[in-house]
Scaffold this active site. Structure first.
Site, PDB file in Angstrom:
ATOM      1  N   HIS A 165       0.737  -1.231   0.003  1.00  0.00           N
ATOM      2  CA  HIS A 165      -0.019   0.157   0.126  1.00  0.00           C
ATOM      3  C   HIS A 165       0.794   1.344   0.019  1.00  0.00           C
ATOM      4  CE1 HIS A 165      -2.662   3.068   1.544  1.00  0.00           C
ATOM      5  NE2 HIS A 165      -3.561   2.560   1.158  1.00  0.00           N
ATOM      6  N   GLU A 216      10.485  11.677   6.943  1.00  0.00           N
ATOM      7  CA  GLU A 216       8.997  11.673   6.319  1.00  0.00           C
ATOM      8  C   GLU A 216       9.243  11.171   4.883  1.00  0.00           C
ATOM      9  OE1 GLU A 216       6.673  11.945   8.287  1.00  0.00           O
ATOM     10  OE2 GLU A 216       7.411  13.343   9.913  1.00  0.00           O
ATOM     11  N   LYS A 266      -5.412  -4.511   0.336  1.00  0.00           N
ATOM     12  CA  LYS A 266      -6.339  -4.014   1.753  1.00  0.00           C
ATOM     13  C   LYS A 266      -7.321  -5.113   2.041  1.00  0.00           C
ATOM     14  CE  LYS A 266      -7.518   0.471   2.052  1.00  0.00           C
ATOM     15  NZ  LYS A 266      -7.934   1.917   1.843  1.00  0.00           N
ATOM     16  N   LYS A 279      11.521   9.737  20.441  1.00  0.00           N
ATOM     17  CA  LYS A 279      10.372  10.466  20.171  1.00  0.00           C
ATOM     18  C   LYS A 279       9.287   9.686  20.911  1.00  0.00           C
ATOM     19  CE  LYS A 279      12.672  12.394  16.706  1.00  0.00           C
ATOM     20  NZ  LYS A 279      14.098  12.502  16.850  1.00  0.00           N
ATOM     21  N   GLU A 325      14.504  15.615   9.761  1.00  0.00           N
ATOM     22  CA  GLU A 325      15.838  16.316  10.524  1.00  0.00           C
ATOM     23  C   GLU A 325      16.471  15.018  11.110  1.00  0.00           C
ATOM     24  OE1 GLU A 325      12.574  18.334   9.864  1.00  0.00           O
ATOM     25  OE2 GLU A 325      12.255  17.014  11.677  1.00  0.00           O
ATOM     26  N   ASP A 377       6.160   9.533  21.076  1.00  0.00           N
ATOM     27  CA  ASP A 377       4.941   9.205  20.020  1.00  0.00           C
ATOM     28  C   ASP A 377       5.119   7.588  19.701  1.00  0.00           C
ATOM     29  OD1 ASP A 377       3.476  11.610  19.599  1.00  0.00           O
ATOM     30  OD2 ASP A 377       4.662  11.895  17.797  1.00  0.00           O
ATOM     31  N   ASP A 433      -1.902   5.780  -6.367  1.00  0.00           N
ATOM     32  CA  ASP A 433      -2.163   6.846  -5.133  1.00  0.00           C
ATOM     33  C   ASP A 433      -1.007   7.082  -4.651  1.00  0.00           C
ATOM     34  OD1 ASP A 433      -3.716   8.094  -3.507  1.00  0.00           O
ATOM     35  OD2 ASP A 433      -4.382   6.719  -2.267  1.00  0.00           O
ATOM     36  N   ALA A 434      -0.782   8.381  -4.073  1.00  0.00           N
ATOM     37  CA  ALA A 434       0.275   8.968  -3.447  1.00  0.00           C
ATOM     38  C   ALA A 434       0.553   8.282  -2.111  1.00  0.00           C
ATOM     39  CB  ALA A 434       0.482  10.350  -3.520  1.00  0.00           C
ATOM     40  N   LYS A 452      10.649   7.602  13.175  1.00  0.00           N
ATOM     41  CA  LYS A 452      10.966   8.419  14.442  1.00  0.00           C
ATOM     42  C   LYS A 452      12.129   7.384  15.174  1.00  0.00           C
ATOM     43  CE  LYS A 452       6.953  10.836  14.481  1.00  0.00           C
ATOM     44  NZ  LYS A 452       5.417  11.363  15.296  1.00  0.00           N
ATOM     45  N   ASP A 463       0.872   4.131   1.297  1.00  0.00           N
ATOM     46  CA  ASP A 463       1.304   4.716   2.756  1.00  0.00           C
ATOM     47  C   ASP A 463       2.298   3.803   3.463  1.00  0.00           C
ATOM     48  OD1 ASP A 463      -0.417   7.006   2.216  1.00  0.00           O
ATOM     49  OD2 ASP A 463      -1.916   5.830   3.342  1.00  0.00           O
ATOM     50  N   LYS A 464       2.166   2.469   3.177  1.00  0.00           N
ATOM     51  CA  LYS A 464       2.885   1.668   4.045  1.00  0.00           C
ATOM     52  C   LYS A 464       4.426   1.587   3.477  1.00  0.00           C
ATOM     53  CE  LYS A 464       1.463   0.761   7.467  1.00  0.00           C
ATOM     54  NZ  LYS A 464       2.298   1.142   8.631  1.00  0.00           N
ATOM     55  N   PHE A 468      -8.106  -4.248 -10.534  1.00  0.00           N
ATOM     56  CA  PHE A 468      -7.314  -3.444  -9.735  1.00  0.00           C
ATOM     57  C   PHE A 468      -5.737  -3.831 -10.183  1.00  0.00           C
ATOM     58  CE2 PHE A 468      -5.813  -2.812  -5.022  1.00  0.00           C
ATOM     59  CZ  PHE A 468      -5.081  -1.810  -5.296  1.00  0.00           C
ATOM     60  N   ARG A 493      -0.061   7.817   7.730  1.00  0.00           N
ATOM     61  CA  ARG A 493      -1.250   7.918   7.428  1.00  0.00           C
ATOM     62  C   ARG A 493      -2.073   6.682   7.726  1.00  0.00           C
ATOM     63  NH1 ARG A 493      -2.426  11.221   2.020  1.00  0.00           N
ATOM     64  NH2 ARG A 493      -1.586   9.347   0.929  1.00  0.00           N
ATOM     65  N   LYS A 494      -1.480   5.722   8.331  1.00  0.00           N
ATOM     66  CA  LYS A 494      -2.312   4.274   8.689  1.00  0.00           C
ATOM     67  C   LYS A 494      -2.065   4.219  10.183  1.00  0.00           C
ATOM     68  CE  LYS A 494      -4.143   3.504   4.887  1.00  0.00           C
ATOM     69  NZ  LYS A 494      -4.241   4.955   4.447  1.00  0.00           N
TER      70      LYS A 494
END
Length: 388
Positions: free
Chosen positions: A16, A44, A168, A272, A57, A274, A241-242, A268, A18-19, A233, A247-248
């Site tokens: 995918h 990122e 998916k 971090k 960074e 998060d 798709d970008a 990260k 995003d992955k 598909f 985002r997941k």
């Protein structure tokens, strides 16, 4: 809690878009930590048609060349399996905009003199565990991940020749008396080779669904099983798709069965919170359920940038606990120091162990011999039982 209801979670494959971005970002984290275990990385990634772009960074005691960074990104795309006209590991354009870490952030995070290492940012983090599966994960997400892992294993192993990397899944389960008992709807959309026989694809995917779900859980109604419901598909992945890092986050955690603090994990380094505080929250919630002290457990931590100690620690066993939540709130922080440094030390997080987390969930995974998924260990159970 309601005792009878339907609940749904989704997952997405390693291919995918995003992955793909998450895995590239974590490949960069691993590259830096392999060179210097106290590296700072916030990377990122964006992927689109034949293009890979990095930004963020970094700080490292060792020199890391642009060529090494590019090679890590391309190797990730190659491992996933993208050799398509619209997105190819070797021919995609690559741009790197990583730069040095802010000195103002560094002065708040770094340990110096009598100052302990501070949190890399403010924020809230959640951990969760429940007794619905052997891995103490929500069943809806557990089976969504497993379906896609099987598709990927068959694709990489050349068991079938018509699957492409992007896919998916979505699983809806019926719960009775608070326990999952059967699937009511199952959805899989998978990228496939041009000209693939659609019946052959559907029969194969249905077989994977049936083999993955517990015996007797597969819906009997054909209208409850969706395989590529839009039809063809063929164009997928970053060409279709970008993709962007982070985002997941619900796929990464608990499939919507528990709260999420909002921060992404991938890209990260473990200073971090998060990432590291979400890992320790899962670890502690898992100890509670694994010790038989609750059937469900949610834990929240909060931090301020540059401050070592958490601002708050919250436990909720959702009425399933055998001891008071306030007792757990007192005992658990005595077993693990919940500063960024304490977390990293306890879980051994300053290692190149992160790319493997960036597909099929950060939780509910087997602990690796090199320390990967250390937050999934059940090694505080006896201490916790003794303390309460």
């Amino acid at each position: 809690m309601r005792s009878s209801y339907l609940f749904t979670s989704e997952s997405v494959s390693e291919g995918h878009p995003d992955k793909v971005a998450d895995q590239i970002s974590d490949a960069i984290v691993d590259l830096f930590l392999a060179k210097d275990p106290v590296s700072r990385v916030a990377c990122e990634t964006m992927v689109t048609t034949n293009r890979i772009v990095l930004a963020g960074e970094v700080r490292c005691a060792q020199d890391i060349s642009l060529a090494e960074i590019e090679a890590a990104a391309r190797a990730t795309v190659k491992r996933i399996g993208y050799e398509q006209h619209g997105f190819h590991w070797q021919y995609a354009d690559f741009a790197c905009h990583l730069h040095g870490q802010s000195a103002h952030i560094a002065q708040g995070v770094d340990e110096s003199g009598n100052k302990d290492e501070g949190a890399g940012d403010q924020g809230i983090m959640f951990g969760f565990a429940c007794d619905e599966t052997p891995d103490l994960m929500p069943a809806t997400l557990y089976y969504s991940h497993r379906i896609l892992e099987k598709l990927a294993a068959d694709r990489h192993g050349k068991v079938v020749d018509f699957l492409e990397p992007d896919a998916k899944s979505q699983v809806t389960l019926a719960f009775e008396n608070g326990r999952p008992v059967r699937a009511t709807k199952v959805v899989v959309s998978t990228q496939h080779a041009v000209g693939c026989d659609q019946k052959k694809l559907r029969d194969y995917v249905k077989g994977v669904m049936n083999d993955t779900l517990p015996q007797g859980w597969m819906p009997n109604d054909e209208d409850a099983i969706f395989v590529n419901p839009t039809g063809l598909f063929e164009i997928g992945g970053p060409d279709g798709d970008a993709g962007l890092t982070g985002r997941k986050i619900i796929v990464d955690t608990y499939g919507g069965a528990a709260p999420h603090g909002g921060g992404a994990f991938s890209g990260k380094d473990p200073t971090k919170v998060d990432r590291s505080a979400a890992y320790i929250s899962r670890y502690l919630a898992k100890q509670v359920v694994g010790a038989g002290l609750a059937k469900r457990c949610t834990i929240q931590l909060s931090y301020a940038i540059g401050v070592a100690e958490p601002l708050s620690f919250y436990v909720d066993t959702h009425g399933t606990g055998t001891v008071g939540d306030d007792v757990l709130e007192k005992v658990l922080p005595e077993l693990v120091r919940l500063t960024p440094k304490g977390i990293r030390t306890h879980l051994g997080l300053n290692k190149p162990i992160y790319q493997r987390t960036a597909a099929y969930g950060h939780f509910g995974r087997a602990t690796d011999a090199d320390g990967g998924f250390s937050w999934e260990k059940l090694d505080l159970v006896e201490q916790l039982r003794a303390a309460v």
